[in-house]
Design an enzyme around this catalytic site. Structure first.
Site, PDB file in Angstrom:
ATOM      1  CE  LYS A 273     -33.523 -22.683   3.226  1.00  0.00           C
ATOM      2  NZ  LYS A 273     -33.553 -23.104   1.851  1.00  0.00           N
TER       3      LYS A 273
ATOM      4  CE  LYS B  29     -23.164 -10.917  -1.792  1.00  0.00           C
ATOM      5  NZ  LYS B  29     -24.206 -11.771  -2.275  1.00  0.00           N
TER       6      LYS B  29
ATOM      7  CE  LYS C  65     -31.547 -15.220  -6.889  1.00  0.00           C
ATOM      8  NZ  LYS C  65     -30.098 -15.326  -6.637  1.00  0.00           N
TER       9      LYS C  65
HETATM   10  P1  ADP Z   1     -27.769 -13.185  -5.021  1.00  0.00           P
HETATM   11  O1  ADP Z   1     -27.071 -12.660  -3.777  1.00  0.00           O
HETATM   12  O2  ADP Z   1     -28.345 -12.073  -5.825  1.00  0.00           O
HETATM   13  O3  ADP Z   1     -28.762 -14.265  -4.689  1.00  0.00           O
HETATM   14  P2  ADP Z   1     -26.169 -15.362  -5.912  1.00  0.00           P
HETATM   15  O4  ADP Z   1     -25.985 -15.802  -4.505  1.00  0.00           O
HETATM   16  O5  ADP Z   1     -27.054 -16.162  -6.799  1.00  0.00           O
HETATM   17  O6  ADP Z   1     -26.651 -13.844  -5.913  1.00  0.00           O
HETATM   18  O7  ADP Z   1     -24.729 -15.217  -6.560  1.00  0.00           O
HETATM   19  C1  ADP Z   1     -24.301 -15.811  -7.745  1.00  0.00           C
HETATM   20  C2  ADP Z   1     -22.860 -15.412  -7.988  1.00  0.00           C
HETATM   21  O8  ADP Z   1     -22.721 -13.990  -8.106  1.00  0.00           O
HETATM   22  C3  ADP Z   1     -21.920 -15.823  -6.857  1.00  0.00           C
HETATM   23  O9  ADP Z   1     -20.693 -16.267  -7.427  1.00  0.00           O
HETATM   24  C4  ADP Z   1     -21.690 -14.565  -6.059  1.00  0.00           C
HETATM   25  O10 ADP Z   1     -20.409 -14.572  -5.462  1.00  0.00           O
HETATM   26  C5  ADP Z   1     -21.812 -13.480  -7.140  1.00  0.00           C
HETATM   27  N1  ADP Z   1     -22.397 -12.276  -6.552  1.00  0.00           N
HETATM   28  C6  ADP Z   1     -23.685 -12.105  -6.160  1.00  0.00           C
HETATM   29  N2  ADP Z   1     -23.896 -10.870  -5.687  1.00  0.00           N
HETATM   30  C7  ADP Z   1     -22.701 -10.224  -5.754  1.00  0.00           C
HETATM   31  C8  ADP Z   1     -22.264  -8.909  -5.394  1.00  0.00           C
HETATM   32  N3  ADP Z   1     -23.091  -8.023  -4.886  1.00  0.00           N
HETATM   33  N4  ADP Z   1     -20.981  -8.607  -5.600  1.00  0.00           N
HETATM   34  C9  ADP Z   1     -20.109  -9.505  -6.153  1.00  0.00           C
HETATM   35  N5  ADP Z   1     -20.473 -10.744  -6.506  1.00  0.00           N
HETATM   36  C10 ADP Z   1     -21.742 -11.127  -6.315  1.00  0.00           C
END
Ligand code: ADP
Ligand code: TRP
Length: 334
Positions: free
Chosen positions: A134, A213, A216
């Site tokens: 950050k 990857k 969101k």
């Molecule tokens: P985002 O990247 O959409 O913000 P988060 O960081 O909130 O997702 O992730 C929440 C959980 O989902 C974490 O445990 C993360 O490891 C898993 N996760 C998020 N995106 C993926 C992905 N593309 N592949 C595998 N696991 C994921």
């Protein structure tokens, strides 16, 4: 579901607990209520949890205090809390087999976090990736974000957790937790348990519609509980500009939903027909998510409130005892 999730902890294979062991080990994980789940979250986090939680004495916590470090929209936070619980229940998590609770319903987390914050140093916390990233991006880093690792350490140690299933991005937080436990134990002769992370490797990173990857923040997601139209729209938007025989971005998502041998046949038979392959993918996603979507619609807010109330009652029974031991160790008991 064809994909069998295996539990692997890279350098910590000794942490794998065999179901045959007599006393169940304690498993705890936390979920940030940060918005509607996508299929990356499902395969990276929800499904692996679902595959393992019954083997342990399991705790599943909605980390709403953690979410305050990034969410300031009251309605969104509230909606996200209901949404994450509804999602887990709709996917088939049995609330009688897991202590499912909301962090902010149990003030013990705040107290232990404060105690741990008084033990660790500012330079130590400054090494945390979440904070450093950050600052490197020039974004505001609030003090909550800075001390976040000690709140997470408290979440884990209040329940004497042995294993903590998390994504790779959370590995450092487990290192911080162990460091805090060691410091506490060395200082007070206490007995905080050092937990182990369980990094789930079989699924790895689920790619998004652009091949990067799925996240969101990249707007490349396929929503888990989207309508068939929404799922279809996302799938049709998968980037397929590769020259190869196989649309790799489609295939990489497809293999999460279908056996690879069946996929080989399908992709060979439909070579070059990307539109047909995408339609097949939509159908295979639908087969998995449609029943969950139906469950999701049928879970009321009142159901969720009841589950959380029962959950926090059980959670407090454990954490109060642990906090009493901690208070005794630090000298704030009568
Ligand atoms: P985002 O990247 O959409 O913000 P988060 O960081 O909130 O997702 O992730 C929440 C959980 O989902 C974490 O445990 C993360 O490891 C898993 N996760 C998020 N995106 C993926 C992905 N593309 N592949 C595998 N696991 C994921
Ligand atoms: N920090 C975790 C995340 O962002 C959520 C979390 C909070 C957590 N407390 C926890 C995870 C305790 C495991 C254990 O995903």
């Amino acid at each position: 579901m064809s994909q069998k999730t295996r539990l692997l902890t890279s350098e910590r294979d000794d942490s794998i607990v065999l179901p045959s062991e007599q006393k169940k080990q304690v498993l705890l994980t936390g979920l940030q209520p940060s918005g509607t789940l996508h299929i990356g979250n499902y395969f990276g986090s929800l499904k692996p949890f679902q595959d393992m939680y019954e083997e342990y004495e399991s705790f599943l916590m909605v980390a709403d205090y953690h979410a305050l470090t990034s969410i300031r929209d009251k309605e969104a936070l509230r909606a996200n809390i209901y949404d994450i619980v509804r999602t887990y229940l709709a996917a088939g998590i049995d609330s009688e087999k897991v202590t499912l609770f909301r962090q902010s319903d149990n003030q013990d987390h705040m107290e232990l976090a404060w105690i741990l914050n008084c033990l660790v140093t500012v330079p130590f916390l400054m090494q945390a990736h979440a904070y450093k990233d950050k600052v490197a991006k020039g974004l505001e880093a609030n003090a909550g974000l800075f001390t976040y690792p000690m709140l997470m350490a408290a979440d884990i140690m209040l329940y004497n957790a042995d294993v903590v299933p998390v994504g790779e991005d959370q590995r450092q937080h487990l290192e911080y937790t162990r460091e805090a436990a060691t410091k506490f134990n060395n200082t007070y002769g206490g007995t905080l348990k050092e937990p182990k992370e369980l990094i789930l490797k079989a699924v790895g990173v689920v790619p998004g519609t652009d091949g990067a990857k799925m996240s969101k923040s990249y707007k490349n997601t396929i929503p888990l509980f989207g309508s068939e139209e929404e799922i279809s729209k996302a799938v049709m938007g998968i980037v397929t500009d590769s020259e190869g025989k196989r649309p790799e971005n489609v295939y990489a998502i497809h293999k999460l939903f279908k056996d690879e041998a069946e996929l080989e046949t399908l992709y060979t038979e439909h070579e070059g027909r990307y539109g047909d392959l995408k339609k097949a993918l939509v159908a295979d996603i639908e087969a998995v998510v449609a029943p969950m979507r139906e469950n999701y619609k049928n879970i009321s807010d009142a159901d969720i409130e009841q589950v959380l109330e029962i959950g926090v009652t059980k959670a407090r029974e454990v954490s109060h005892q642990q906090l009493a031991r901690v208070r005794e160790a630090i000298g704030i008991t009568f």
